[in-house]
Design a protein around this motif. Sequence first.
Motif, PDB file in Angstrom:
ATOM      1  N   THR A  40       0.846  -1.209   0.000  1.00 16.33           N
ATOM      2  CA  THR A  40       0.000   0.000   0.000  1.00 16.33           C
ATOM      3  C   THR A  40       0.874   1.250   0.000  1.00 16.33           C
ATOM      4  N   THR A  41       1.835   1.284   0.913  1.00 20.32           N
ATOM      5  CA  THR A  41       2.712   2.441   1.031  1.00 20.32           C
ATOM      6  C   THR A  41       3.497   2.655  -0.258  1.00 20.32           C
ATOM      7  N   VAL A  44       1.241   4.219  -2.904  1.00 20.41           N
ATOM      8  CA  VAL A  44       0.931   5.628  -2.599  1.00 20.41           C
ATOM      9  C   VAL A  44       2.167   6.512  -2.815  1.00 20.41           C
ATOM     10  N   TYR A  45       3.337   6.015  -2.450  1.00 20.56           N
ATOM     11  CA  TYR A  45       4.569   6.786  -2.665  1.00 20.56           C
ATOM     12  C   TYR A  45       4.801   7.015  -4.159  1.00 20.56           C
ATOM     13  N   SER A  54       4.033  15.291  -1.190  1.00 23.26           N
ATOM     14  CA  SER A  54       4.464  14.343  -0.174  1.00 23.26           C
ATOM     15  C   SER A  54       3.395  13.254  -0.033  1.00 23.26           C
ATOM     16  N   PRO A  55       3.815  12.007   0.272  1.00 18.25           N
ATOM     17  CA  PRO A  55       2.864  10.887   0.297  1.00 18.25           C
ATOM     18  C   PRO A  55       1.664  11.113   1.211  1.00 18.25           C
ATOM     19  N   SER A  56       1.844  11.829   2.313  1.00 17.54           N
ATOM     20  CA  SER A  56       0.701  12.020   3.213  1.00 17.54           C
ATOM     21  C   SER A  56      -0.318  12.998   2.635  1.00 17.54           C
ATOM     22  N   ILE A  58      -1.510  12.557  -0.386  1.00 15.00           N
ATOM     23  CA  ILE A  58      -2.391  11.747  -1.231  1.00 15.00           C
ATOM     24  C   ILE A  58      -3.492  11.199  -0.331  1.00 15.00           C
ATOM     25  N   LYS A  59      -4.703  11.704  -0.488  1.00  9.85           N
ATOM     26  CA  LYS A  59      -5.756  11.367   0.476  1.00  9.85           C
ATOM     27  C   LYS A  59      -7.000  10.775  -0.162  1.00  9.85           C
ATOM     28  N   SER A  60      -7.344  11.281  -1.310  1.00  8.70           N
ATOM     29  CA  SER A  60      -8.663  10.955  -1.810  1.00  8.70           C
ATOM     30  C   SER A  60      -8.584  10.329  -3.203  1.00  8.70           C
TER      31      SER A  60
END
Lengths: 120, 147
Positions: A40-41, A44-45, A54-56, A58-60
């Motif tokens: 998963t990480t 997303v990265y 930044s990866p955090s 990416i939310k929606s």
Amino acid sequence: MSNKSDDGIMDEDDPIGSAETHWSQVVQRHYEPDGHGDLTTAIVYAIAAAEGVSPSEIKSPPLYECLDVPAIENAFFGSGVSEGSRQGTGTVEFHYTDYLVQIRSDGWIQVYEPSEPEQV
Amino acid sequence: MIDEPDADEEVPSDASAPPNRQLLSPDILDIEPVYEALGHSRRRYLCYTLFEDTEWSLTDLATKVAAWENDVPDHAVTEDQREDVYVSLYHAHVPKLVDEGVITYDETTGKITAAEHAEQVLTALEGIGASLDANQESHARSDMDEQ
């Protein structure tokens, strides 16, 4: 674009099943099943790198709503998958916002964006 | 109203059966959310934090999980370690626990709270904890005996 594959046999073909849209690869990232971090990480990265954030950020939507990551993890990289059966390459692709993401059973995660149509 | 349906399901006391065990109801075989919730160490950790009254934010939880996994104090967690765990919680484990009805996640405040199945999960976690503690105690005792 430089090709960072260890074996140098990465192909740059457009993904299958996207006849109308032209896709160009923006990011590729190698996932190490036994290494640090989960699939998963890693996905997303890769998307964050394509987006340039930044990866955090990416939310929606949460990746959980897009595809069954544990199932892919298990099918491609699970402990029951022998080295021999990894010779062939399986691919899963899905859309995330505007991107097309491919996950390959050899561990490569590739992010494509639709390429601009050529102005004539 | 009709009789309670499980009135006749009461287990007759059997002198040969070990105590406690006969009190377990077969209903425990149906509690899917418990197994789903506890099937990953990061989800177990999230559930474990529900024992405390504090309402954690996802960022706090990411820090705590990273500290626990890297075996360092909270303040020693690096930004990269926190981000790694945050992404995995946000994109995989939190939505999974929401799906199983164990927690609710408030997208705007970033806070996590217990939901309807939390009780079951926490009870199971307590049971596992109790048996682990018992094992460790008997280990400790036999270590003592050897010395």
